[in-house]
Every structure is written in structure tokens, then in C-alpha cells.
Design a protein around this motif. Structure first.
Motif, PDB file in Angstrom:
ATOM      1  N   ALA A   1       0.858  -1.180   0.000  1.00 35.46           N
ATOM      2  CA  ALA A   1       0.000   0.000   0.000  1.00 35.46           C
ATOM      3  C   ALA A   1       0.892   1.228   0.000  1.00 35.46           C
ATOM      4  CB  ALA A   1      -0.913   0.010   1.219  1.00 35.46           C
ATOM      5  N   ALA A   2       0.539   2.182  -0.830  1.00 32.30           N
ATOM      6  CA  ALA A   2       1.220   3.470  -0.837  1.00 32.30           C
ATOM      7  C   ALA A   2       0.387   4.423   0.008  1.00 32.30           C
ATOM      8  CB  ALA A   2       1.360   4.001  -2.250  1.00 32.30           C
ATOM      9  N   ILE A   3       1.059   5.159   0.872  1.00 32.18           N
ATOM     10  CA  ILE A   3       0.413   6.192   1.676  1.00 32.18           C
ATOM     11  C   ILE A   3       0.983   7.517   1.176  1.00 32.18           C
ATOM     12  CG2 ILE A   3      -0.003   7.089   3.990  1.00 32.18           C
ATOM     13  CD1 ILE A   3       0.970   4.283   5.004  1.00 32.18           C
ATOM     14  N   ALA A   4       0.146   8.315   0.549  1.00 30.08           N
ATOM     15  CA  ALA A   4       0.599   9.585  -0.016  1.00 30.08           C
ATOM     16  C   ALA A   4      -0.203  10.726   0.605  1.00 30.08           C
ATOM     17  CB  ALA A   4       0.424   9.591  -1.527  1.00 30.08           C
ATOM     18  N   VAL A   5       0.511  11.695   1.173  1.00 33.36           N
ATOM     19  CA  VAL A   5      -0.117  12.900   1.709  1.00 33.36           C
ATOM     20  C   VAL A   5       0.074  13.979   0.653  1.00 33.36           C
ATOM     21  CG1 VAL A   5      -0.235  14.539   3.615  1.00 33.36           C
ATOM     22  CG2 VAL A   5       0.471  12.159   4.057  1.00 33.36           C
ATOM     23  N   ILE A   6      -1.035  14.426   0.072  1.00 38.82           N
ATOM     24  CA  ILE A   6      -0.997  15.312  -1.076  1.00 38.82           C
ATOM     25  C   ILE A   6      -1.715  16.610  -0.749  1.00 38.82           C
ATOM     26  CG2 ILE A   6      -1.700  15.581  -3.487  1.00 38.82           C
ATOM     27  CD1 ILE A   6      -1.533  12.488  -3.680  1.00 38.82           C
ATOM     28  N   GLU A   7      -0.970  17.722  -0.826  1.00 38.56           N
ATOM     29  CA  GLU A   7      -1.543  19.040  -0.609  1.00 38.56           C
ATOM     30  C   GLU A   7      -2.218  19.496  -1.894  1.00 38.56           C
ATOM     31  OE1 GLU A   7      -0.185  23.521   0.742  1.00 38.56           O
ATOM     32  OE2 GLU A   7       1.335  22.095   0.067  1.00 38.56           O
ATOM     33  N   LEU A   8      -3.419  19.988  -1.768  1.00 43.39           N
ATOM     34  CA  LEU A   8      -4.202  20.441  -2.915  1.00 43.39           C
ATOM     35  C   LEU A   8      -3.925  21.923  -3.165  1.00 43.39           C
ATOM     36  CD1 LEU A   8      -7.505  18.674  -1.839  1.00 43.39           C
ATOM     37  CD2 LEU A   8      -5.657  17.763  -3.266  1.00 43.39           C
ATOM     38  N   LEU A   9      -2.888  22.200  -3.935  1.00 39.72           N
ATOM     39  CA  LEU A   9      -2.489  23.591  -4.172  1.00 39.72           C
ATOM     40  C   LEU A   9      -3.585  24.397  -4.846  1.00 39.72           C
ATOM     41  CD1 LEU A   9       1.239  23.143  -5.214  1.00 39.72           C
ATOM     42  CD2 LEU A   9       0.327  23.935  -3.026  1.00 39.72           C
ATOM     43  N   TRP A  10      -4.369  23.747  -5.686  1.00 37.37           N
ATOM     44  CA  TRP A  10      -5.456  24.451  -6.361  1.00 37.37           C
ATOM     45  C   TRP A  10      -6.477  24.983  -5.358  1.00 37.37           C
ATOM     46  CZ3 TRP A  10     -10.227  22.522  -5.366  1.00 37.37           C
ATOM     47  CH2 TRP A  10     -10.306  21.199  -4.940  1.00 37.37           C
ATOM     48  N   ALA A  11      -6.573  24.368  -4.171  1.00 36.18           N
ATOM     49  CA  ALA A  11      -7.560  24.780  -3.168  1.00 36.18           C
ATOM     50  C   ALA A  11      -6.975  25.711  -2.103  1.00 36.18           C
ATOM     51  CB  ALA A  11      -8.153  23.546  -2.492  1.00 36.18           C
ATOM     52  N   LYS A  12      -5.663  25.877  -2.093  1.00 42.98           N
ATOM     53  CA  LYS A  12      -5.017  26.685  -1.059  1.00 42.98           C
ATOM     54  C   LYS A  12      -5.487  28.137  -1.109  1.00 42.98           C
ATOM     55  CE  LYS A  12      -0.513  28.025   0.719  1.00 42.98           C
ATOM     56  NZ  LYS A  12       0.898  28.118   0.447  1.00 42.98           N
ATOM     57  N   ASN A  13      -5.487  28.749  -2.293  1.00 49.58           N
ATOM     58  CA  ASN A  13      -5.921  30.134  -2.439  1.00 49.58           C
ATOM     59  C   ASN A  13      -7.373  30.293  -1.987  1.00 49.58           C
ATOM     60  OD1 ASN A  13      -5.668  32.898  -3.282  1.00 49.58           O
ATOM     61  ND2 ASN A  13      -6.879  32.352  -5.078  1.00 49.58           N
TER      62      ASN A  13
END
Length: 144
Positions: free
Chosen positions: A99-111
Motif C-alpha cells: 500500500a502506498a500512503i501519499a499525503v498530497i496538498e491540494l495547491l489548487w484549493a489553497k488560495n
């Protein structure tokens, strides 16, 4: 008006189970393309594997092949996927699975999150509808 600037935007944790040790190169290429386009920022990633003999191993980004599809990616918040996550996921893996565990920041939603915050808005809840479920719902409603 006070401008709100977050160090991090909203993030999601993806836990994807698959056979073998490494994720499919196409998955890594898609993630690398999103990072390159500044759509997302990869904060942390781990791969947890259970060998056929039952032994569990953990690969961090430094352990992944550097010539792989992910390319040269720097993690901006290494350690967010913690030992509790690893232990919990390892317990659910059958031999030969990973299993891959990836923590992904949603840059499109930051603003958008910054603008909500500075306007006095308060996020009450977010709901993610997985793609397979959304497609089933749309098909049932005859939406194309």
C-alpha cells in the motif's frame, strides 16, 4: 482586510493497495505530472509491503528507484504519514500486497481556503466522493 497566508493548503491522504512492491509506473507518472504542474504538492509518501513470507517492509521516497516515474520529488512535510498509519495499514495487507500512503496538498484549493479564512468564513465540512462512486451515481441518474 487582513490577508491570510497558509503555509499549507488542504491536503488529502491517499492509501492505495496494490499487488507487488512498487506502484505502477503510470500512477507515479500521473502524480509527478500533477506536482510538475503545481496542481498538488507531495508532502509525504511511504510504501508498506507484506512479503509472501509475511515480513513487513517500509520504503520511503529515498528508497524508491530514482530512475522511476516519480522522478526527483522533494517532500515538503516528511513524517506526516506516521508509524500509526504504517502499523494500521500493514495489519490489513495480505502476503504479496503493498500500500502506498501519499499525503498530497491540494495547491489548487489553497488560495480558496485563504480567501475563505480572510473573509471570516469557517469551513464546516468537506466530503470527497470517490471517482468510482460518483460515476455509479451519475450512471444511475443517467448523467453523462
Amino acid at each position: 482586510m487582513t490577508v491570510t497566508a497558509f503555509d499549507f493548503g488542504p491536503a488529502e491522504v491517499y492509501i492505495i493497495r496494490y499487488p507487488g512492491v512498487l506502484p505502477d509506473p503510470g500512477v507515479l507518472e500521473a502524480l509527478a505530472a500533477l506536482v510538475a504542474d503545481s496542481t498538488v504538492r507531495l508532502l509525504d509518501i511511504l510504501v508498506v509491503s507484506r512479503a509472501v513470507d509475511g515480513a513487513v517492509s517500509v520504503l520511503e521516497i529515498d528508497d524508491l528507484p530514482t530512475d522511476g516515474a516519480l522522478g526527483e520529488v522533494t517532500l515538503d512535510a516528511r513524517g506526516l504519514a506516521g508509524n500509526d498509519d504504517v502499523d494500521s495499514i500493514a495489519d490489513g495487507l495480505t502476503p504479496g500486497m503493498s500500500a502506498a500512503i501519499a499525503v498530497i496538498e491540494l495547491l489548487w484549493a489553497k488560495n480558496l481556503a485563504e480567501r475563505f479564512s480572510e473573509s471570516g468564513g469557517e469551513l464546516l465540512e468537506t466530503v470527497r466522493v470517490p471517482a468510482p462512486e460518483l460515476n455509479e451515481l451519475a450512471a444511475a441518474a443517467h448523467i453523462k
